[in-house]
Design a protein around this motif. Structure first.
Motif, short mmCIF file in Angstrom:
data_model
loop_
_atom_site.label_atom_id
_atom_site.label_comp_id
_atom_site.label_asym_id
_atom_site.label_seq_id
_atom_site.Cartn_x
_atom_site.Cartn_y
_atom_site.Cartn_z
N ALA A 170 100.71 -31.42 -14.91
CA ALA A 170 99.69 -32.23 -15.56
C ALA A 170 99.19 -31.47 -16.78
CB ALA A 170 98.53 -32.51 -14.62
N LEU A 179 98.62 -42.17 -26.34
CA LEU A 179 99.52 -41.44 -25.44
C LEU A 179 100.82 -41.09 -26.14
CD1 LEU A 179 98.94 -43.38 -22.13
CD2 LEU A 179 98.20 -41.06 -22.64
N PHE A 236 96.19 -41.61 -18.59
CA PHE A 236 97.64 -41.62 -18.52
C PHE A 236 98.14 -43.04 -18.29
CE2 PHE A 236 96.06 -37.57 -17.01
CZ PHE A 236 96.81 -36.67 -17.75
N PHE A 259 102.03 -36.23 -16.92
CA PHE A 259 101.40 -36.11 -15.61
C PHE A 259 102.43 -36.61 -14.61
CE2 PHE A 259 98.47 -38.07 -12.39
CZ PHE A 259 97.85 -36.90 -11.98
#
Length: 183
Positions: free
Chosen positions: A165, A25, A68, A170
């Motif tokens: 998103a 991420l 996420f 997001f």
């Protein structure tokens, strides 16, 4: 796919997977807007007006897909809307929250730290999601803890406003918790 692999995993495998996901991420934070928002959310002394401004500048939402990690929630009420709410138990706090979205399925994994000589608690909620722009609804069909025991009373539908998103960020607004309750 990775979440399925660790569904019955022990704490060490879960931690290793979480660290791997965090690295992925972090590598995906490529846009300036998303990077600025994540930086503002991770700051020790958060500027709520700046976060509101950065969220307003984000591009319009598209169909969300991917994995996420929760970086920040504006309030405890908003956090309780997306998860089990069990982080509100005395002496407990949310350690991590991960959301995986595939075609129409959702899997939320939360790790709750309990103060004292107690192990972390891993809870999982599974179900579907629906997007009718801008409303994004999580429909939790089942939930269970790290031992596989079913969590009672956790099946529900929770509507949010999907702000944006993409692969980098997001953002949801937990309207039932109040206006501009960003997650």
């Amino acid at each position: 796919r990775e979440l399925r692999k660790i569904g019955g995993a022990g704490i060490d495998e879960t931690k290793a997977w979480a660290n791997s996901l965090v690295e992925k991420l972090d590598a995906a934070e490529s846009t300036e807007e998303a990077g600025a928002l994540v930086e503002a959310c991770e700051a020790t002394d958060r500027d709520l007006d700046l976060i509101d401004t950065l969220v307003a500048a984000l591009p319009t939402a598209t169909a969300p897909r991917g994995d996420f990690r929760l970086v920040w929630a504006k309030s405890d009420d908003g956090l309780g809307q997306v998860g089990t709410g069990l982080h509100r138990v005395p002496l407990a706090r949310m350690e991590e929250l991960f959301l995986s979205l595939n075609a129409t399925t959702v899997r939320l994994t939360e790790v709750i730290r309990v103060l004292g000589p107690f192990p972390n608690v891993k809870n999982v909620l599974e179900g579907t999601f629906a997007l009718k722009t801008p409303t994004f609804t999580l429909n939790y069909k089942k939930g269970y803890d790290g031992t596989g025991k079913e969590l009672q009373g956790k099946t529900r539908s929770v509507p949010f406003v999907l702000k944006t998103a993409d692969a980098d960020v997001f953002v949801l607004d937990a309207l039932s918790a109040g206006p501009r309750e960003w997650l």
